[in-house]
Design a protein around this motif. Structure first.
Motif, PDB file in Angstrom:
ATOM      1  N   ALA A 127      -6.855   9.913  -0.690  1.00 49.90           N
ATOM      2  CA  ALA A 127      -6.283  11.256  -0.577  1.00 49.90           C
ATOM      3  C   ALA A 127      -7.279  12.262  -1.147  1.00 49.90           C
ATOM      4  CB  ALA A 127      -4.949  11.358  -1.316  1.00 49.90           C
ATOM      5  N   ASP A 128      -7.196  13.474  -0.693  1.00 45.98           N
ATOM      6  CA  ASP A 128      -8.044  14.543  -1.214  1.00 45.98           C
ATOM      7  C   ASP A 128      -7.360  15.131  -2.448  1.00 45.98           C
ATOM      8  OD1 ASP A 128     -10.013  16.395  -1.549  1.00 45.98           O
ATOM      9  OD2 ASP A 128      -9.444  17.650   0.157  1.00 45.98           O
ATOM     10  N   THR A 129      -7.443  14.390  -3.565  1.00 47.56           N
ATOM     11  CA  THR A 129      -6.726  14.754  -4.781  1.00 47.56           C
ATOM     12  C   THR A 129      -7.424  14.115  -5.975  1.00 47.56           C
ATOM     13  OG1 THR A 129      -4.514  14.900  -5.766  1.00 47.56           O
ATOM     14  CG2 THR A 129      -5.124  12.811  -4.722  1.00 47.56           C
ATOM     15  N   ASP A 130      -6.802  14.232  -7.147  1.00 48.32           N
ATOM     16  CA  ASP A 130      -7.338  13.619  -8.354  1.00 48.32           C
ATOM     17  C   ASP A 130      -6.605  12.314  -8.643  1.00 48.32           C
ATOM     18  OD1 ASP A 130      -8.989  15.869  -8.654  1.00 48.32           O
ATOM     19  OD2 ASP A 130      -7.443  16.936  -9.790  1.00 48.32           O
ATOM     20  N   PHE A 131      -7.275  11.439  -9.422  1.00 46.15           N
ATOM     21  CA  PHE A 131      -6.738  10.102  -9.687  1.00 46.15           C
ATOM     22  C   PHE A 131      -6.845   9.778 -11.174  1.00 46.15           C
ATOM     23  CE2 PHE A 131      -8.498  10.225  -5.452  1.00 46.15           C
ATOM     24  CZ  PHE A 131      -7.570   9.571  -4.658  1.00 46.15           C
ATOM     25  N   LEU A 132      -5.794   9.157 -11.709  1.00 45.97           N
ATOM     26  CA  LEU A 132      -5.807   8.606 -13.056  1.00 45.97           C
ATOM     27  C   LEU A 132      -5.406   7.142 -12.962  1.00 45.97           C
ATOM     28  CD1 LEU A 132      -5.801   8.673 -16.182  1.00 45.97           C
ATOM     29  CD2 LEU A 132      -3.432   9.494 -16.047  1.00 45.97           C
ATOM     30  N   LEU A 133      -6.300   6.251 -13.387  1.00 47.79           N
ATOM     31  CA  LEU A 133      -6.012   4.818 -13.376  1.00 47.79           C
ATOM     32  C   LEU A 133      -5.886   4.329 -14.804  1.00 47.79           C
ATOM     33  CD1 LEU A 133      -5.737   2.065 -11.993  1.00 47.79           C
ATOM     34  CD2 LEU A 133      -8.246   1.921 -11.944  1.00 47.79           C
ATOM     35  N   ARG A 134      -4.697   3.812 -15.145  1.00 45.36           N
ATOM     36  CA  ARG A 134      -4.420   3.237 -16.452  1.00 45.36           C
ATOM     37  C   ARG A 134      -4.200   1.733 -16.293  1.00 45.36           C
ATOM     38  NH1 ARG A 134      -2.954   7.117 -20.241  1.00 45.36           N
ATOM     39  NH2 ARG A 134      -3.319   5.379 -21.686  1.00 45.36           N
ATOM     40  N   PRO A 135      -3.993   0.987 -17.385  1.00 43.29           N
ATOM     41  CA  PRO A 135      -3.821  -0.468 -17.256  1.00 43.29           C
ATOM     42  C   PRO A 135      -2.687  -0.882 -16.327  1.00 43.29           C
ATOM     43  CG  PRO A 135      -4.206   0.116 -19.544  1.00 43.29           C
ATOM     44  CD  PRO A 135      -4.044   1.408 -18.802  1.00 43.29           C
ATOM     45  N   ASP A 136      -1.620  -0.085 -16.264  1.00 35.14           N
ATOM     46  CA  ASP A 136      -0.431  -0.489 -15.507  1.00 35.14           C
ATOM     47  C   ASP A 136       0.001   0.508 -14.457  1.00 35.14           C
ATOM     48  OD1 ASP A 136       0.378   1.518 -17.190  1.00 35.14           O
ATOM     49  OD2 ASP A 136       2.248   0.534 -17.805  1.00 35.14           O
ATOM     50  N   ARG A 137      -0.862   1.487 -14.125  1.00 34.10           N
ATOM     51  CA  ARG A 137      -0.418   2.494 -13.160  1.00 34.10           C
ATOM     52  C   ARG A 137      -1.580   3.285 -12.576  1.00 34.10           C
ATOM     53  NH1 ARG A 137       3.351   5.569 -17.102  1.00 34.10           N
ATOM     54  NH2 ARG A 137       3.381   3.440 -17.905  1.00 34.10           N
ATOM     55  N   ILE A 138      -1.283   3.874 -11.411  1.00 35.08           N
ATOM     56  CA  ILE A 138      -2.160   4.881 -10.812  1.00 35.08           C
ATOM     57  C   ILE A 138      -1.342   6.161 -10.712  1.00 35.08           C
ATOM     58  CG2 ILE A 138      -3.539   5.543  -8.812  1.00 35.08           C
ATOM     59  CD1 ILE A 138      -3.557   2.561  -8.006  1.00 35.08           C
TER      60      ILE A 138
END
Length: 339
Positions: free
Chosen positions: A253-264
């Motif tokens: 997607a044309d957006t921002d991303f946050l990847l944590r141990p248990d989630r996006i």
């Protein structure tokens, strides 16, 4: 023709048979049939008149096969095309089948159970209601508890304005069309297959199923094999359990991303928070995450995920914030293919 008694009954335009009677019919357009307390089968395959059938108090089954037109079955009637073929009373089961043409079977007003076998066309069971709609293997169970065994028959289901729950667990009977009708509906899909979901469809392996826009919650469960979960185009919350195997989740997607141990978390402005308008995908049993941006400047923040992470910002002046430590066992691949 009028008959009352015990045992199975077979009625067509040319014959009337029971356990004790073998009869030939000609130009008979009405039948009055009454069973007793024992269980019996009433087969009206080949009948085009009107039959009034009172099955009695046993566990009784209506049989109608080789249907060449759409059918509607309720607790009180059976209609093929525009013609009522039977008035029904005290039936618990139905066994229906079509021809090589495509048929629709409307079971909305039926509270018993049954089975439908396709005759070679693209056949559909049609139902509506409020509550839990379950599809497991080749069995569809309605909110009222009616269970239908389907052989190469898809389903078209319509929910209510309330919250409805739809589940597909290792479903193999046929393509599914789901319309929740609003109310914050939920969808659960479990399969040992690759699953692709967007705002209008969910594809399980090679079987594509259609969705309305009313679904607010999505749960995906994989199996023992390595499964790929692609959620590009899905913009609401979801949970993904890969199960065993080396599983992959893919999102673009044309957006921002946050990847944590248990989630996006996906959405403009995500970094360490979940701003309004963002979507959260909870992860379990996931070994690889592949995230791809778009034409704008996208920010990728990776903090604490243990596994393989593939990042591609594509075009725009993308930012990659990587917070890694030895305990995370992270393999990170950044491949910015934009200009």
């Amino acid at each position: 023709v009028t008959w009352a008694g015990k045992g199975n009954v077979s009625l067509s335009d040319t014959a009337f048979n029971t356990t004790a009677i073998k009869g030939t019919l000609a130009s008979i357009r009405f039948a009055n049939i009454k069973g007793d307390a024992s269980s019996a089968t009433y087969d009206i395959t080949g009948w085009t008149g009107l039959a009034d059938i009172q099955a009695g108090t046993g566990t009784d089954t209506l049989v109608a096969k080789n249907l060449a037109k759409d059918a509607v079955i309720t607790d009180t009637s059976f209609i093929v095309g525009t013609k009522k073929l039977a008035i029904l009373k005290d039936f618990e089961m139905a066994t229906l089948g079509g021809t090589s043409a495509s048929q629709k079977y409307d079971v909305t007003g039926w509270t018993g159970s049954g089975a439908i076998t396709a005759g070679g066309g693209t056949d559909l069971l049609m139902d509506s209601g409020s509550g839990a709609f379950s599809m497991s293997g080749k069995t569809y169970t309605s909110p009222s508890g009616s269970a239908w065994t389907l052989d190469t028959v898809g389903v078209n289901l319509t929910g209510s304005s309330r919250k409805d729950d739809f589940s597909l667990r290792n479903w193999t009977a046929g393509a599914v069309s789901l319309n929740g009708m609003g109310g914050g509906d939920t969808l659960l899909v479990e399969a040992n297959a690759n699953i692709t979901v967007n705002s209008t469809s969910v594809t399980i392996g090679s079987l594509k199923n259609t969705l309305s826009s009313s679904f607010d919650s999505l749960s995906l469960i994989g199996g023992a094999s390595a499964n790929t979960f692609t959620l590009t185009g899905w913009t609401k919350d979801a949970s993904i359990d890969g199960g065993a195997g080396k599983d992959i989740v893919v999102y673009e997607a044309d957006t921002d991303f946050l990847l944590r141990p248990d989630r996006i978390v996906v959405g403009n402005g995500v970094s360490g928070t979940n701003p309004i308008g963002s979507a959260t995908f909870m992860l379990r049993g996931m070994e690889t995450v592949t995230l791809t941006g778009g034409a704008s400047a996208n920010t990728f923040t990776v903090a604490g995920f243990a596994g393989t992470v593939n990042l591609d910002g594509k075009n725009g002046s993308d930012i990659y914030n990587l917070y890694l430590n030895n305990a995370d066992a992270t393999t990170l691949v950044v491949k910015d293919t934009g200009t």
